[in-house]
Design a protein around this motif. Structure first.
Motif, mmCIF file in Angstrom:
data_model
loop_
_atom_site.group_PDB
_atom_site.id
_atom_site.type_symbol
_atom_site.label_atom_id
_atom_site.label_comp_id
_atom_site.label_asym_id
_atom_site.label_seq_id
_atom_site.Cartn_x
_atom_site.Cartn_y
_atom_site.Cartn_z
ATOM 1 N N VAL A 123 57.807 79.344 64.489
ATOM 2 C CA VAL A 123 56.518 78.716 63.816
ATOM 3 C C VAL A 123 56.280 78.876 62.481
ATOM 4 C CG1 VAL A 123 54.150 78.409 64.368
ATOM 5 C CG2 VAL A 123 55.763 78.723 66.422
ATOM 6 N N ALA A 124 56.437 80.060 62.086
ATOM 7 C CA ALA A 124 55.972 80.468 60.546
ATOM 8 C C ALA A 124 57.107 79.871 59.744
ATOM 9 C CB ALA A 124 56.098 82.173 60.378
ATOM 10 N N ASP A 125 58.205 79.751 60.136
ATOM 11 C CA ASP A 125 59.318 79.241 59.001
ATOM 12 C C ASP A 125 58.779 77.614 59.323
ATOM 13 O OD1 ASP A 125 60.565 81.477 58.705
ATOM 14 O OD2 ASP A 125 62.184 81.247 60.270
ATOM 15 N N PHE A 126 58.726 76.923 60.307
ATOM 16 C CA PHE A 126 58.126 75.539 60.193
ATOM 17 C C PHE A 126 56.981 75.368 59.209
ATOM 18 C CE2 PHE A 126 56.083 71.734 61.678
ATOM 19 C CZ PHE A 126 57.218 71.136 61.603
ATOM 20 N N ILE A 127 56.034 75.970 59.392
ATOM 21 C CA ILE A 127 54.737 75.791 58.565
ATOM 22 C C ILE A 127 54.854 76.355 56.940
ATOM 23 C CG2 ILE A 127 52.542 76.721 58.180
ATOM 24 C CD1 ILE A 127 52.511 74.628 59.957
ATOM 25 N N ALA A 128 55.609 77.358 56.666
ATOM 26 C CA ALA A 128 55.801 77.952 55.513
ATOM 27 C C ALA A 128 55.934 76.830 54.102
ATOM 28 C CB ALA A 128 56.787 79.156 55.184
ATOM 29 N N PRO A 129 56.910 75.830 54.390
ATOM 30 C CA PRO A 129 56.830 75.094 53.337
ATOM 31 C C PRO A 129 55.752 74.058 53.191
ATOM 32 C CG PRO A 129 58.932 75.323 54.777
ATOM 33 C CD PRO A 129 58.006 75.797 55.303
ATOM 34 N N LEU A 130 54.880 73.917 54.116
ATOM 35 C CA LEU A 130 53.737 73.042 53.667
ATOM 36 C C LEU A 130 52.492 73.580 53.406
ATOM 37 C CD1 LEU A 130 53.717 71.879 57.672
ATOM 38 C CD2 LEU A 130 55.237 71.279 56.025
ATOM 39 N N VAL A 131 52.686 74.921 53.195
ATOM 40 C CA VAL A 131 51.324 75.801 52.501
ATOM 41 C C VAL A 131 51.346 75.395 50.935
ATOM 42 C CG1 VAL A 131 50.373 78.179 52.406
ATOM 43 C CG2 VAL A 131 51.618 77.568 54.223
ATOM 44 N N LEU A 188 60.562 76.156 48.231
ATOM 45 C CA LEU A 188 60.890 76.219 49.771
ATOM 46 C C LEU A 188 60.992 74.875 50.598
ATOM 47 C CD1 LEU A 188 57.406 78.242 50.396
ATOM 48 C CD2 LEU A 188 59.827 79.073 50.665
ATOM 49 N N TRP A 189 60.741 73.692 49.941
ATOM 50 C CA TRP A 189 61.226 72.395 50.534
ATOM 51 C C TRP A 189 62.683 72.290 50.514
ATOM 52 C CZ3 TRP A 189 58.209 69.665 53.752
ATOM 53 C CH2 TRP A 189 58.786 68.269 54.123
ATOM 54 N N ILE A 190 63.268 72.669 49.176
ATOM 55 C CA ILE A 190 64.708 72.556 49.302
ATOM 56 C C ILE A 190 65.305 73.586 50.004
ATOM 57 C CG2 ILE A 190 66.507 73.045 47.554
ATOM 58 C CD1 ILE A 190 64.742 71.671 45.480
ATOM 59 N N PHE A 191 64.886 74.867 50.117
ATOM 60 C CA PHE A 191 65.532 75.888 50.945
ATOM 61 C C PHE A 191 65.508 75.862 52.259
ATOM 62 C CE2 PHE A 191 65.232 80.352 53.057
ATOM 63 C CZ PHE A 191 66.543 80.839 52.560
ATOM 64 N N SER A 192 64.439 75.351 52.789
ATOM 65 C CA SER A 192 64.257 75.025 54.252
ATOM 66 C C SER A 192 65.143 73.431 54.660
ATOM 67 C CB SER A 192 62.717 74.792 54.731
ATOM 68 O OG SER A 192 62.226 73.644 54.071
ATOM 69 N N ALA A 193 65.654 72.974 53.860
ATOM 70 C CA ALA A 193 66.498 71.725 54.411
ATOM 71 C C ALA A 193 67.506 72.100 55.007
ATOM 72 C CB ALA A 193 66.744 70.669 52.934
ATOM 73 N N LYS A 194 67.821 73.105 54.870
ATOM 74 C CA LYS A 194 69.434 74.006 55.457
ATOM 75 C C LYS A 194 68.931 74.600 56.658
ATOM 76 C CE LYS A 194 73.553 76.529 54.476
ATOM 77 N NZ LYS A 194 74.332 77.091 53.628
ATOM 78 N N LYS A 195 69.439 74.799 57.618
ATOM 79 C CA LYS A 195 69.186 75.615 58.840
ATOM 80 C C LYS A 195 69.392 76.962 58.192
ATOM 81 C CE LYS A 195 68.658 73.348 62.550
ATOM 82 N NZ LYS A 195 67.558 73.431 63.377
ATOM 83 N N ARG A 196 68.183 77.925 58.627
ATOM 84 C CA ARG A 196 68.267 79.384 58.077
ATOM 85 C C ARG A 196 68.090 80.558 58.941
ATOM 86 N NH1 ARG A 196 70.387 79.155 52.672
ATOM 87 N NH2 ARG A 196 69.407 77.272 51.737
ATOM 88 N N ALA A 197 68.490 81.527 58.943
ATOM 89 C CA ALA A 197 68.056 82.404 59.919
ATOM 90 C C ALA A 197 66.519 82.622 60.392
ATOM 91 C CB ALA A 197 68.824 83.867 59.667
ATOM 92 N N PRO A 198 66.077 82.855 61.469
ATOM 93 C CA PRO A 198 64.626 83.193 61.606
ATOM 94 C C PRO A 198 63.992 84.278 60.710
ATOM 95 C CG PRO A 198 65.731 83.260 63.666
ATOM 96 C CD PRO A 198 66.918 83.206 62.691
ATOM 97 N N GLY A 199 63.031 83.669 60.115
ATOM 98 C CA GLY A 199 62.112 84.708 59.133
ATOM 99 C C GLY A 199 62.650 84.419 57.581
ATOM 100 N N ALA A 200 63.748 83.604 57.298
ATOM 101 C CA ALA A 200 64.199 83.535 55.885
ATOM 102 C C ALA A 200 62.989 82.690 55.264
ATOM 103 C CB ALA A 200 65.643 82.979 55.853
ATOM 104 N N VAL A 201 62.676 81.641 55.539
ATOM 105 C CA VAL A 201 61.826 80.725 55.166
ATOM 106 C C VAL A 201 60.396 81.480 54.734
ATOM 107 C CG1 VAL A 201 60.604 78.323 54.790
ATOM 108 C CG2 VAL A 201 63.027 78.649 55.836
ATOM 109 N N SER A 202 59.691 81.913 55.818
ATOM 110 C CA SER A 202 58.558 82.561 55.743
ATOM 111 C C SER A 202 58.665 83.832 54.848
ATOM 112 C CB SER A 202 57.909 82.973 57.014
ATOM 113 O OG SER A 202 58.799 83.574 57.843
ATOM 114 N N GLY A 203 59.817 84.480 54.865
ATOM 115 C CA GLY A 203 60.165 85.682 54.148
ATOM 116 C C GLY A 203 60.002 85.420 52.384
#
Length: 262
Positions: A123-131, A188-203
């Motif tokens: 959930v955190a990784d999904f929302i982080a790029p929207l913040v 974050l938008w570019i980074f999250s376009a690829k599958k990442r390990a849990p916590g990577a995007v929010s981290g």
């Protein structure tokens, strides 16, 4: 020196009802987050449905508003609010804390993940790029209000703020809108376009936000009721960023050394 654009804080009035730009910025932020969330959910293999986005952003909206207001009351100006408790409800006067809002969002993530059987970090990784787009609008609201200005400066883009005395100052709200808003969103938008390990995007969000905010605080005037808290130069914003950066670094380390992308 640049001229501060004197924008009426009241966007428009209907009788005695006033709608302020500061409040409109929150509306823009939530609508922007909803649109971007729908776009993320539409990505192939996202595992998210439009209804999930609608429900999650409703919880996040409540968490942001309650957490940001209570965070400001507790972290920044508790004595004044004890003297006038009704001021807590006058959110149109400003006074919202990012770190408090973040705690409110974490609570929203926890509730959503428990009720929808999803992992908290998913959930955190999904929302982080929207913040970050929401942070951009929030800082623009601060700028329109002429609040949270920076220290005196002789740079060409320094401005004289209505309540900041006769000296040109750093437009620190615009620095934060650029770094915490536009730059962080793009990364974050570019980074999250690829599958990442849990916590990577929010981290990455937590680490970069902490670094950007920590840096801008050096040219921003600290809250007058608090001043500098440690070593004669650390502000409350910087103190609160330290654990945030630590959590972000730990999540990135954990993502790099632990679970593979799903």
């Amino acid at each position: 020196m640049m001229t501060f654009p004197r924008i009426d804080p009241v966007a428009f009035s209907i009788g005695s009802l006033q709608l302020r730009w500061y409040g409109l910025m929150y509306l823009f932020a939530f609508v922007g987050g909803w649109i971007l969330g729908r776009l993320r959910a539409a990505r192939p293999g996202s595992g998210w449905q439009p209804r999930d986005v609608d429900d999650l952003l409703t919880f996040v909206m409540l968490g942001v508003i309650l957490g940001a207001r209570l965070g400001y009351v507790l972290f920044y100006d508790l004595a004044d609010y004890i003297r006038d408790p009704l001021e807590i409800f006058r959110v149109w006067n400003g006074g919202m804390s990012f770190h408090g809002g973040l705690l409110g969002v974490v609570g929203a993530f926890w509730y959503f993940s428990r009720t929808r059987k999803r992992r908290f970090l998913e959930v955190a990784d999904f929302i982080a790029p929207l913040v970050p787009q929401g942070l951009f609008f929030g800082r623009m609201g601060n700028f329109i209000n002429g609040e949270l200005w920076g220290k005196p400066s002789d740079l060409p883009w320094a401005m004289i703020f209505p309540h900041g005395g006769p000296w040109p100052r750093h437009p620190s709200q615009l620095y934060e809108a650029l770094l915490e808003g536009l730059v962080l969103f793009a990364v974050l938008w570019i980074f999250s376009a690829k599958k990442r390990a849990p916590g990577a995007v929010s981290g990455l969000f937590a680490l970069l936000y902490g670094l950007f905010r920590f840096g801008v605080e050096f040219v921003r005037v600290p809250d007058v009721q608090l001043g500098y808290l440690a070593f004669g130069w650390l502000t409350m914003g910087q103190v609160l960023c330290l654990p945030l950066m630590a959590v972000g670094a730990w999540l990135l380390w954990r993502a790099h050394n632990g679970e593979k992308p799903r």
